[in-house]
Design a protein around this motif. Structure first.
Motif, mmCIF file in Angstrom:
data_model
loop_
_atom_site.group_PDB
_atom_site.id
_atom_site.type_symbol
_atom_site.label_atom_id
_atom_site.label_comp_id
_atom_site.label_asym_id
_atom_site.label_seq_id
_atom_site.Cartn_x
_atom_site.Cartn_y
_atom_site.Cartn_z
ATOM 1 N N VAL A 13 13.358 -11.129 -31.714
ATOM 2 C CA VAL A 13 13.929 -11.166 -33.071
ATOM 3 C C VAL A 13 13.207 -10.158 -33.969
ATOM 4 O O VAL A 13 13.075 -10.340 -35.179
ATOM 5 C CB VAL A 13 13.850 -12.601 -33.686
ATOM 6 C CG1 VAL A 13 14.759 -13.558 -32.944
ATOM 7 C CG2 VAL A 13 12.415 -13.146 -33.706
ATOM 8 N N ILE A 19 18.067 -9.332 -34.039
ATOM 9 C CA ILE A 19 18.534 -10.645 -34.497
ATOM 10 C C ILE A 19 20.053 -10.739 -34.304
ATOM 11 O O ILE A 19 20.581 -11.762 -33.860
ATOM 12 C CB ILE A 19 18.117 -10.892 -35.972
ATOM 13 C CG1 ILE A 19 16.594 -11.114 -36.018
ATOM 14 C CG2 ILE A 19 18.871 -12.071 -36.577
ATOM 15 C CD1 ILE A 19 16.016 -11.266 -37.411
ATOM 16 N N ALA A 23 22.101 -13.353 -32.052
ATOM 17 C CA ALA A 23 23.221 -14.124 -32.601
ATOM 18 C C ALA A 23 24.425 -14.060 -31.659
ATOM 19 O O ALA A 23 25.078 -15.075 -31.390
ATOM 20 C CB ALA A 23 23.594 -13.592 -33.991
ATOM 21 N N VAL A 40 13.242 -20.254 -33.084
ATOM 22 C CA VAL A 40 12.818 -18.859 -33.217
ATOM 23 C C VAL A 40 11.344 -18.734 -33.559
ATOM 24 O O VAL A 40 10.757 -19.565 -34.240
ATOM 25 C CB VAL A 40 13.615 -18.079 -34.305
ATOM 26 C CG1 VAL A 40 14.982 -17.685 -33.801
ATOM 27 C CG2 VAL A 40 13.677 -18.868 -35.596
ATOM 28 N N SER A 77 12.714 -15.509 -39.853
ATOM 29 C CA SER A 77 13.621 -15.252 -38.730
ATOM 30 C C SER A 77 14.701 -16.317 -38.611
ATOM 31 O O SER A 77 15.835 -16.022 -38.243
ATOM 32 C CB SER A 77 12.842 -15.087 -37.420
ATOM 33 O OG SER A 77 11.813 -16.011 -37.327
ATOM 34 N N LEU A 81 18.615 -15.308 -38.641
ATOM 35 C CA LEU A 81 19.467 -15.583 -37.474
ATOM 36 C C LEU A 81 20.655 -16.455 -37.884
ATOM 37 O O LEU A 81 21.793 -16.241 -37.438
ATOM 38 C CB LEU A 81 18.652 -16.259 -36.358
ATOM 39 C CG LEU A 81 19.458 -16.605 -35.109
ATOM 40 C CD1 LEU A 81 20.106 -15.362 -34.502
ATOM 41 C CD2 LEU A 81 18.582 -17.292 -34.052
#
Ligand code: ADP
Ligand code: ASP
Ligand code: MG
Length: 434
Positions: A13, A19, A23, A40, A77, A81
Motif C-alpha cells: 500500500v 492502493i 482495491a 492494512v 492507509s 483504501l
C-alpha cells in the motif's frame, strides 16, 4: 458465504497507485461472492519515519503517546483504501483497531490481544460492505490506544480471521511466499509450498520477518489457515498450517537471520544457587525478552553468563543489569550490539543427527567464528559477528541445498546433511488466485 481476511503490508500500500491496485484485488475477491475483511499496514516506511520523528523529540518517548503516534500510519492507509474501493463502485467502511473491537492488555508497544469484539465488523460485512481495518493496533482494557509490536498487522489479520471464522487468512506481501532463506540475501532460495505452524514459529522467532511471531502462535492456537503470498502477482504462495505427513519428510525448512539483538555478558558472577534467578527476574518483570542464555564452566567459584536481548531494550535493561551486577557481586557487564543470529530450522532435524555438525562446518569453512550456540528440537542457532551474517546465511543455505533431481528421491532421505526442499503441493483447497 465464504469469508476471507486479507492483509496487505506496507510496500503493498506504498503509493496511491498501489492502493488502487489493492482495491482492484479486494473488489475482485468480493465480486466472486465472498465477504472480505481487509487489514492494512501503514504505507511503506511511514512507521519508521514516525519512530524517527519521536526520537528527535524524546530519547525515551512516553509509551502511551508513542502508540498514539504510531497508530496514525495505519489510519492513513485504511481511509485511502476505503476511498479507492468506493471509487470502484463497492461499498466499504474503514475502522480503527478500536472500532473493530480489538481489545488488548495495557502494555504499550507490544500489547497482547485479549479479546476481539467483532460485532461491528460482522454487521458491516452482513450489510454487504467491504471492511478495512487498521492493522497493528487495538484499545486497552483501560481505554488507551495500543500497538501490537512491529509487524503487528499480521496479528490483527490472524485474530480477526479466528474471530470471524474466516476460511483463510491471506497475508499479501512483497515476496512470493515463505522461502528457504530471505530471498533478498539468497536469490536462489526456494519458495516453500507449505510449512507447519511449529516450523514457522521457529523461523519467525529466529528473525524471518515475513510473518510476525505472535501471529503464528495465535494462528496455531486457533487453527487459522494462513496463506502468505505476493500482492504483485496472482501466484499461489506458501500455506502455513498443521503439520502433515508430507511435511515431516522435510529435514530443513529454512534458514533465518536476525540482527536486531545485542549480546550481554555478566563477567565474574559468583557460581552459587539463585544467582541466575536474580539476574533474569528483574528483566522479566520489565517485560524484556531474553533469548539465548549460556553459562560457562566456573573457575575459582566464578562464572560468566552471556545472553541476547532485543537491541531496542538495551537502554531499559542497562540500569537493571548494573543493579543486578552490584547485587550479585559480578565483576563487570559487557554489551555488544554488533552481533547477528543465524538459525537453521526444520522439523525433520529431530530424527536426523549430523545437521548441527554440518552447519558448523559450513561456517568454519567460510572463516566465520561462532560465538554462542543454542538449539531446540527443530532449530540450531549460532551467534556470529553482524558483519558475517549475510555470508553465513549464504554458506549455510548452500551447504544444505538440495539439487532439484534429489527432490524426487524424498521418500528416502538418506542423510541429514543434504536437504532443503520445498514441500509437495497440498490437496486442492479450492483457493482461487485473485
Ligand atoms: P510486509 O510489509 O508486507 O509486512 P515485511 O517486510 O514485514 O513485509 O516481510 C516481508 C519481508 O520478509 C520480505 O521482503 C523478505 O525480505 C523478508 N524475509 C525474511 N525471511 C524471509 C523468508 N524466509 N521468506 C520470505 N521472506 C523473508
Ligand atoms: N506498520 C507496523 C510496522 O511497520 C505494523 C506492520 O506493518 O505490520 O511495524
Ligand atoms: Mg510484516
Amino acid at each position: 458465504m465464504a469469508l476471507l481476511v486479507q492483509k496487505y503490508g506496507g510496500t503493498s500500500v506504498g503509493s496511491a497507485e498501489r492502493i488502487q491496485a489493492v482495491a482492484r484485488r479486494v473488489v475482485a475477491a468480493a465480486d466472486r461472492g465472498q465477504k472480505v475483511c481487509v487489514v492494512v499496514s501503514a504505507m511503506s516506511h511511514s512507521t519508521d519515519e514516525l519512530v524517527d520523528l519521536a526520537a528527535q523529540i524524546s530519547s525515551v518517548p512516553h509509551p502511551r503517546e508513542m502508540d498514539m503516534l504510531l497508530t496514525s500510519g495505519e489510519r492513513i492507509s485504511m481511509a485511502l483504501l476505503s476511498m479507492a474501493i468506493m471509487e470502484l463502485g463497492r461499498e466499504a467502511i474503514s475502522m480503527t483497531g478500536s472500532q473493530a473491537g480489538i481489545v488488548t492488555d495495557t502494555s504499550h508497544g507490544r500489547a497482547r490481544i485479549v479479546e476481539v469484539r467483532a460485532r461491528r465488523v460482522l454487521e458491516a460485512l452482513d450489510e454487504g460492505k467491504i471492511v478495512i481495518v487498521a492493522g497493528f493496533q487495538g484499545v486497552s482494557t483501560e481505554y488507551n490506544i495500543t500497538t501490537l509490536g512491529r509487524g503487528g498487522s499480521d496479528m490483527t489479520a490472524v485474530a480477526l480471521a479466528a474471530e470471524l471464522d474466516a476460511d483463510v487468512c491471506e497475508i499479501f506481501t512483497d515476496v512470493d511466499g515463505v522461502f528457504t532463506a530471505d530471498p533478498r540475501i539468497v536469490p536462489e532460495a526456494r519458495q516453500l509450498h507449505a510449512v507447519s505452524y511449529e516450523e514457522m514459529l521457529e523461523l519467525s522467532a529466529s528473525g524471518a520477518r515475513v510473518l510476525q511471531l505472535r501471529c503464528v502462535e495465535y494462528a496455531r492456537n486457533h487453527g487459522v489457515l494462513v496463506h502468505v503470498r505476493s500482492s504483485f502477482n496472482a501466484e499461489e504462495g506458501t500455506w502455513v498450517r498443521e503439520e502433515d505427513e508430507r511435511m515431516e519428510r522435510a529435514i530443513i525448512s529454512g534458514i533465518a537471520h536476525d540482527t536486531s539483538e545485542a549480546k550481554v555478558t555478566i563477567v565474574g558472577v559468583p557460581d552459587k544457587p539463585h544467582v541466575a534467578a536474580r539476574v533474569f527476574t528483574p528483566l522479566a518483570r520489565e517485560g524484556i525478552n531474553v533469548d539465548m542464555i549460556v553459562q560457562n564452566i566456573s573457575t575459582d567459584g566464578r562464572t560468566d553468563i552471556s545472553f541476547t536481548l532485543p537491541k531496542d531494550d538495551l537502554v531499559r535493561a542497562k540500569p537493571l543489569l548494573d543493579e543486578v551486577a552490584t547485587g550479585v557481586g559480578a565483576r563487570e557487564i559487557q554489551t555488544d550490539d554488533s552481533i547477528g543470529k543465524v538459525s537453521l530450522v526444520g522439523a525433520g532435524m529431530k530424527s536426523h543427527p549430523g545437521v548441527a555438525a554440518d552447519m558448523f562446518e559450513a561456517l568454519g569453512d567460510a572463516g566465520i567464528n561462532i560465538e554462542v550456540i543454542s538449539t531446540s528440537s527443530i532449530r540450531i542457532s549460532c551467534i556470529v559477528r553482524a558483519t558475517d551474517v549475510e555470508q553465513a546465511v549464504k554458506v549455510v543455505h548452500k551447504k544444505f541445498e538440495l539439487p532439484e533431481e534429489a527432490v524426487a528421491r524424498e521418500q528416502h532421505p538418506a542423510t541429514a546433511t543434504d536437504q532443503i526442499k520445498a514441500l509437495r503441493p497440498p490437496q486442492s483447497d479450492g483457493e482461487a488466485a485473485s
